[in-house]
Design an enzyme around this catalytic site. Sequence first.
Site, PDB file in Angstrom:
ATOM      1  N   TYR A 150     -53.252 -77.207   4.436  1.00 14.83           N
ATOM      2  CA  TYR A 150     -53.563 -76.129   3.683  1.00 14.83           C
ATOM      3  C   TYR A 150     -54.483 -76.392   2.652  1.00 14.83           C
ATOM      4  O   TYR A 150     -55.445 -75.527   2.606  1.00 14.83           O
ATOM      5  CB  TYR A 150     -52.110 -75.810   2.914  1.00 14.83           C
ATOM      6  CG  TYR A 150     -52.195 -74.505   2.127  1.00 14.83           C
ATOM      7  CD1 TYR A 150     -52.038 -73.295   2.865  1.00 14.83           C
ATOM      8  CD2 TYR A 150     -52.182 -74.550   0.577  1.00 14.83           C
ATOM      9  CE1 TYR A 150     -51.890 -71.991   1.899  1.00 14.83           C
ATOM     10  CE2 TYR A 150     -52.362 -73.565  -0.054  1.00 14.83           C
ATOM     11  CZ  TYR A 150     -51.933 -72.149   0.440  1.00 14.83           C
ATOM     12  OH  TYR A 150     -52.202 -70.990  -0.113  1.00 14.83           O
ATOM     13  N   LYS A 154     -58.016 -73.975   2.786  1.00 16.38           N
ATOM     14  CA  LYS A 154     -58.511 -73.257   1.490  1.00 16.38           C
ATOM     15  C   LYS A 154     -59.856 -73.839   0.735  1.00 16.38           C
ATOM     16  O   LYS A 154     -60.378 -73.123   0.082  1.00 16.38           O
ATOM     17  CB  LYS A 154     -57.232 -73.496   0.396  1.00 16.38           C
ATOM     18  CG  LYS A 154     -55.920 -72.719   0.811  1.00 16.38           C
ATOM     19  CD  LYS A 154     -56.193 -71.144   1.299  1.00 16.38           C
ATOM     20  CE  LYS A 154     -55.118 -70.375   1.319  1.00 16.38           C
ATOM     21  NZ  LYS A 154     -55.402 -69.169   1.549  1.00 16.38           N
TER      22      LYS A 154
END
Length: 249
Positions: A150, A154
């Site tokens: 993640y 991001k």
Amino acid sequence: MSRVAIVTGAARGIGAATARRLATDGFAVAVVDLAEDAGQPVVDEIRAAGGEALAVGADVSDEAAVATAVDRVAAELGAPVVLVNNAGVIRDNLLFKMTADDWDTVLRVHLRGTFLMSRAVQKHMVEAGWGRIVNLSSTSALGNRGQVNYSAAKAGMQGFTKTLAIELGRFGVTANAIAPGFIETDMTAATAARVGVPFDEFTAAAAKEIPVGRTGKPEDIANAVAFFVSEASGFVSGQVLYVAGGPKA
């Protein structure tokens, strides 16, 4: 005639709050989520308040599905000139426990999905000579234990955004990113459940670490989106705005 906005992952949480806010601000909104019926309650709410909205089911990581979805929005609502890439998933685990599927799933939805949606919608923006792209990053881009997939996704959203700003600026299109901190959503509730902590205790603990003394609400992010997509924000592009109650995660 209302300008048309597409919000992905808009059936709940940040996406739903953003769809509602953009509708309030006068946009016709396409509520995109994996299943069309999942987004219908948000559409019904917008319509009940006098707005214009359409529920669209699409897997943003599927090239054909994205093309079909964007074509449908253009046909039924009008050419989209605002895109909010919010769709996302988490598959948290420490590096040594993380599977290749955990990695691929997160990168596919966040990065591939954002790429496919942006590529499909930009042609409408370029033709209109005006457009706004807002990509959802996260404070996890700065690093977060158990989120190597993640965090990478991001952080990638930020570089993607800055390059879009460079390429599309001459066509009247801006691209910006928002990096939320702790926001009270189903996703953070799932994280609390995974670690075995009641959500109220989880949020209270998080609030103690946040300078403003509270956790965020989806509406806090929707407010930032509203700023970036406004007519008055045409000289703001390639930026990453941390909406986290303080300067960092």
